[in-house]
Design a protein around this motif. Structure first.
Motif, PDB file in Angstrom:
ATOM      1  N   PRO A 236       0.815  -1.221   0.000  1.00 54.62           N
ATOM      2  CA  PRO A 236       0.000   0.000   0.000  1.00 54.62           C
ATOM      3  C   PRO A 236       0.847   1.269   0.000  1.00 54.62           C
ATOM      4  O   PRO A 236       1.962   1.303   0.522  1.00 54.62           O
ATOM      5  CB  PRO A 236      -0.776  -0.123   1.308  1.00 54.62           C
ATOM      6  CG  PRO A 236       0.143  -0.874   2.215  1.00 54.62           C
ATOM      7  CD  PRO A 236       0.858  -1.857   1.326  1.00 54.62           C
ATOM      8  N   PHE A 237       0.307   2.299  -0.627  1.00 55.57           N
ATOM      9  CA  PHE A 237       0.869   3.643  -0.587  1.00 55.57           C
ATOM     10  C   PHE A 237       2.305   3.717  -1.091  1.00 55.57           C
ATOM     11  O   PHE A 237       3.172   4.353  -0.485  1.00 55.57           O
ATOM     12  CB  PHE A 237       0.750   4.229   0.833  1.00 55.57           C
ATOM     13  CG  PHE A 237      -0.681   4.332   1.289  1.00 55.57           C
ATOM     14  CD1 PHE A 237      -1.500   5.345   0.824  1.00 55.57           C
ATOM     15  CD2 PHE A 237      -1.217   3.389   2.157  1.00 55.57           C
ATOM     16  CE1 PHE A 237      -2.826   5.431   1.218  1.00 55.57           C
ATOM     17  CE2 PHE A 237      -2.538   3.476   2.564  1.00 55.57           C
ATOM     18  CZ  PHE A 237      -3.350   4.500   2.085  1.00 55.57           C
ATOM     19  N   ILE A 238       2.534   3.055  -2.224  1.00 57.41           N
ATOM     20  CA  ILE A 238       3.825   3.160  -2.911  1.00 57.41           C
ATOM     21  C   ILE A 238       3.539   3.720  -4.307  1.00 57.41           C
ATOM     22  O   ILE A 238       3.109   2.991  -5.207  1.00 57.41           O
ATOM     23  CB  ILE A 238       4.537   1.799  -3.015  1.00 57.41           C
ATOM     24  CG1 ILE A 238       4.789   1.232  -1.621  1.00 57.41           C
ATOM     25  CG2 ILE A 238       5.854   1.934  -3.776  1.00 57.41           C
ATOM     26  CD1 ILE A 238       5.429  -0.146  -1.630  1.00 57.41           C
ATOM     27  N   PRO A 239       3.740   5.025  -4.530  1.00 54.74           N
ATOM     28  CA  PRO A 239       3.419   5.619  -5.827  1.00 54.74           C
ATOM     29  C   PRO A 239       4.264   5.040  -6.957  1.00 54.74           C
ATOM     30  O   PRO A 239       5.479   4.855  -6.813  1.00 54.74           O
ATOM     31  CB  PRO A 239       3.727   7.108  -5.618  1.00 54.74           C
ATOM     32  CG  PRO A 239       3.632   7.312  -4.135  1.00 54.74           C
ATOM     33  CD  PRO A 239       4.149   6.032  -3.540  1.00 54.74           C
ATOM     34  N   LYS A 240       3.594   4.737  -8.081  1.00 57.64           N
ATOM     35  CA  LYS A 240       4.264   4.235  -9.278  1.00 57.64           C
ATOM     36  C   LYS A 240       3.838   5.071 -10.475  1.00 57.64           C
ATOM     37  O   LYS A 240       2.665   5.395 -10.627  1.00 57.64           O
ATOM     38  CB  LYS A 240       3.908   2.766  -9.501  1.00 57.64           C
ATOM     39  CG  LYS A 240       4.393   1.846  -8.391  1.00 57.64           C
ATOM     40  CD  LYS A 240       4.022   0.396  -8.673  1.00 57.64           C
ATOM     41  CE  LYS A 240       4.512  -0.528  -7.568  1.00 57.64           C
ATOM     42  NZ  LYS A 240       4.155  -1.955  -7.820  1.00 57.64           N
ATOM     43  N   LYS A 241       4.791   5.387 -11.315  1.00 61.23           N
ATOM     44  CA  LYS A 241       4.514   6.212 -12.484  1.00 61.23           C
ATOM     45  C   LYS A 241       3.680   5.440 -13.499  1.00 61.23           C
ATOM     46  O   LYS A 241       3.976   4.290 -13.827  1.00 61.23           O
ATOM     47  CB  LYS A 241       5.828   6.664 -13.123  1.00 61.23           C
ATOM     48  CG  LYS A 241       5.649   7.624 -14.282  1.00 61.23           C
ATOM     49  CD  LYS A 241       7.014   8.088 -14.798  1.00 61.23           C
ATOM     50  CE  LYS A 241       6.868   8.980 -16.014  1.00 61.23           C
ATOM     51  NZ  LYS A 241       8.180   9.432 -16.520  1.00 61.23           N
ATOM     52  N   THR A 242       2.602   6.102 -14.015  1.00 58.59           N
ATOM     53  CA  THR A 242       1.712   5.433 -14.967  1.00 58.59           C
ATOM     54  C   THR A 242       1.496   6.214 -16.257  1.00 58.59           C
ATOM     55  O   THR A 242       0.818   5.721 -17.161  1.00 58.59           O
ATOM     56  CB  THR A 242       0.341   5.178 -14.329  1.00 58.59           C
ATOM     57  OG1 THR A 242      -0.229   6.433 -13.912  1.00 58.59           O
ATOM     58  CG2 THR A 242       0.456   4.263 -13.129  1.00 58.59           C
ATOM     59  N   GLY A 243       2.052   7.425 -16.368  1.00 60.66           N
ATOM     60  CA  GLY A 243       1.847   8.194 -17.601  1.00 60.66           C
ATOM     61  C   GLY A 243       2.608   9.498 -17.579  1.00 60.66           C
ATOM     62  O   GLY A 243       3.215   9.877 -16.564  1.00 60.66           O
ATOM     63  N   ASP A 244       2.567  10.209 -18.708  1.00 59.35           N
ATOM     64  CA  ASP A 244       3.273  11.483 -18.863  1.00 59.35           C
ATOM     65  C   ASP A 244       2.409  12.486 -19.607  1.00 59.35           C
ATOM     66  O   ASP A 244       1.508  12.118 -20.375  1.00 59.35           O
ATOM     67  CB  ASP A 244       4.575  11.288 -19.645  1.00 59.35           C
ATOM     68  CG  ASP A 244       5.683  10.665 -18.806  1.00 59.35           C
ATOM     69  OD1 ASP A 244       6.071  11.289 -17.807  1.00 59.35           O
ATOM     70  OD2 ASP A 244       6.135   9.560 -19.158  1.00 59.35           O
ATOM     71  N   GLY A 245       2.714  13.780 -19.372  1.00 55.90           N
ATOM     72  CA  GLY A 245       2.125  14.855 -20.166  1.00 55.90           C
ATOM     73  C   GLY A 245       0.742  15.299 -19.739  1.00 55.90           C
ATOM     74  O   GLY A 245       0.048  15.980 -20.506  1.00 55.90           O
ATOM     75  N   TYR A 246       0.309  14.972 -18.519  1.00 56.21           N
ATOM     76  CA  TYR A 246      -1.052  15.309 -18.086  1.00 56.21           C
ATOM     77  C   TYR A 246      -1.092  16.617 -17.298  1.00 56.21           C
ATOM     78  O   TYR A 246      -0.140  16.977 -16.600  1.00 56.21           O
ATOM     79  CB  TYR A 246      -1.630  14.186 -17.224  1.00 56.21           C
ATOM     80  CG  TYR A 246      -1.945  12.937 -18.016  1.00 56.21           C
ATOM     81  CD1 TYR A 246      -3.146  12.815 -18.697  1.00 56.21           C
ATOM     82  CD2 TYR A 246      -1.028  11.885 -18.095  1.00 56.21           C
ATOM     83  CE1 TYR A 246      -3.441  11.679 -19.438  1.00 56.21           C
ATOM     84  CE2 TYR A 246      -1.313  10.741 -18.831  1.00 56.21           C
ATOM     85  CZ  TYR A 246      -2.522  10.642 -19.499  1.00 56.21           C
ATOM     86  OH  TYR A 246      -2.813   9.523 -20.233  1.00 56.21           O
ATOM     87  N   GLN A 247      -2.231  17.316 -17.415  1.00 60.64           N
ATOM     88  CA  GLN A 247      -2.450  18.523 -16.620  1.00 60.64           C
ATOM     89  C   GLN A 247      -3.623  18.390 -15.658  1.00 60.64           C
ATOM     90  O   GLN A 247      -3.735  19.157 -14.697  1.00 60.64           O
ATOM     91  CB  GLN A 247      -2.699  19.730 -17.520  1.00 60.64           C
ATOM     92  CG  GLN A 247      -3.958  19.635 -18.383  1.00 60.64           C
ATOM     93  CD  GLN A 247      -4.240  20.919 -19.118  1.00 60.64           C
ATOM     94  OE1 GLN A 247      -3.818  22.007 -18.704  1.00 60.64           O
ATOM     95  NE2 GLN A 247      -4.948  20.832 -20.241  1.00 60.64           N
TER      96      GLN A 247
END
Length: 383
Positions: A236-247
């Motif tokens: 739990p609560f381990i951030p993982k990158k899932t995308g790029d270029g979002y606002q």
């Protein structure tokens, strides 16, 4: 003809008038309240032809649906609750009770039975019912009026609406750190314990994804999108990158929607549109272009294009899209000429470009029990 109105800069006579009707325009800058309007034959005249009163309304900055009432943040920082006066209202004449809860606020976030607000100094305030420990270390019995429960916050997101486990809160502090508390928020793997004391689990973030249901996510300044699991989870609560270029990102009804910096709208998840074009539920698919803002409800998301066109995605079972039907899915054209949109449980409120507020039938402000207006947007009283 010439008119004077305090707080109305550079008044000019506009097109569209006639011999019996003159039209004027100006740039408003005055504070809310009553102001005297004087109409003169010319700019040099000393006595007015007409004297009347104009009431300035403070523009609304944000609306949330809390316990079937509207929590309203105005642009002057004041926080209000609007609710129907059921004893005085009729189908043709809505009377409301408007209660001021406080001032000097910059943002609000709505839970099912509670509200959260952030003050200008970063203080986090809560009111309503303390379901699932959402008041953190604040009063465990809840509070009818806002009480401070934290410091240093930039924004918060409420997750877990309409779930057995209960709601939880993710907070983004001004230093970019992420914090969690409430139901299913223990940092201990596979734990169902309620977390009263907020715990930190990330840093370097700039914005939170919104939405009372669905995946928890946050954005970093470079536009990268990160997600994590709450409990029950072995990690739990381990951030993982899932995308790029979002606002901007919002989730609801097992679907996630993200606006990229070029205005493209992408969607992924089991209930997202165009799933036949995706290799898996986690694969983002381009839905449209020219988008500027997202507002998620509990089972639907409203997406606003830069030209003021509003679209609905997800469930429309109670007419929350405002298109006059209960047809869901999406994209469904909901309205045009929209400046702002706020989605709730089964209630959507919009501000049109003329400054008027409109709401769908299940917004209890402006409707009567057993006498809901037809599906579609209906004009709200403004204060």
């Amino acid at each position: 003809m010439h008119f004077q109105l305090p707080g109305c800069l550079a008044p000019i006579e506009a097109a569209g008038g006639s011999q019996t009707r003159r039209v004027f325009s100006c740039t408003p800058s005055g504070v809310a309240g009553e102001h005297a309007l004087q109409l003169y034959v010319s700019a040099s005249a000393t006595s007015s032809l007409i004297s009347t009163t104009v009431n300035y309304l403070t523009p609304v900055a944000k609306v949330g649906e809390v316990n079937r009432k509207l929590a309203v943040l105005k642009e002057d920082g004041s926080l209000w609750v609007w609710e129907n006066d059921w004893e005085k209202s009729t189908a043709d004449n809505v009377v409301t009770i408007n209660t001021r809860l406080g001032s000097n606020f910059t943002d609000i976030e709505a839970g099912t039975m509670f509200g959260l607000a952030i003050s200008t100094d970063g203080g986090l305030w809560a009111w309503g019912y303390n379901t699932g420990g959402v008041f953190a270390e604040g009063p465990q019995a809840g509070s009818a009026t806002p009480v401070q429960i934290g410091n240093g916050y930039a924004s918060v997101a409420v997750k877990g609406a309409n779930t057995i486990a209960g709601e939880r809160v993710v907070g983004l502090k001004r230093d970019g750190s992420l914090w969690a508390w409430g139901a299913r928020s223990s940092p201990v793997p596979e734990s169902m314990a309620m977390q009263i004391v907020p715990h930190q689990f990330g840093s370097g973030f700039s914005d939170l994804a919104t939405g009372a249901t669905g995946q928890s996510m946050a954005l970093k300044p470079d536009g990268s999108l990160w997600s994590w699991n709450e409990n029950l989870s072995p990690t739990p609560f381990i951030p993982k990158k899932t995308g790029d270029g979002y606002q901007a990102v919002a989730s609801a009804y097992e679907a996630t929607y993200g606006i990229k910096k070029n205005g493209e709208l992408w969607a992924w998840g089991r209930n997202a549109p165009k799933r036949d074009q995706a290799a898996s539920d986690d694969t983002p698919v381009l839905v449209g272009q020219g988008y500027a803002a997202l507002s998620p409800g509990s089972t639907y998301v409203m997406a606003l294009q830069a030209d003021g066109t509003l679209w609905g995605f997800g469930s429309n079972s109670e007419g929350q899209f405002g298109d006059g039907t209960t047809r869901g899915g999406g994209p469904v054209l909901s309205a045009t000429g929209v400046r702002k949109v706020w989605a709730g449980d089964s209630c959507t409120v919009i501000e049109k470009r003329d400054g008027t507020l409109w709401a769908t039938p299940y917004c209890t402000l402006g409707t009567m029990t057993g006498n809901l207006p037809p599906y579609g947007f209906h004009r709200l009283p403004q204060y």
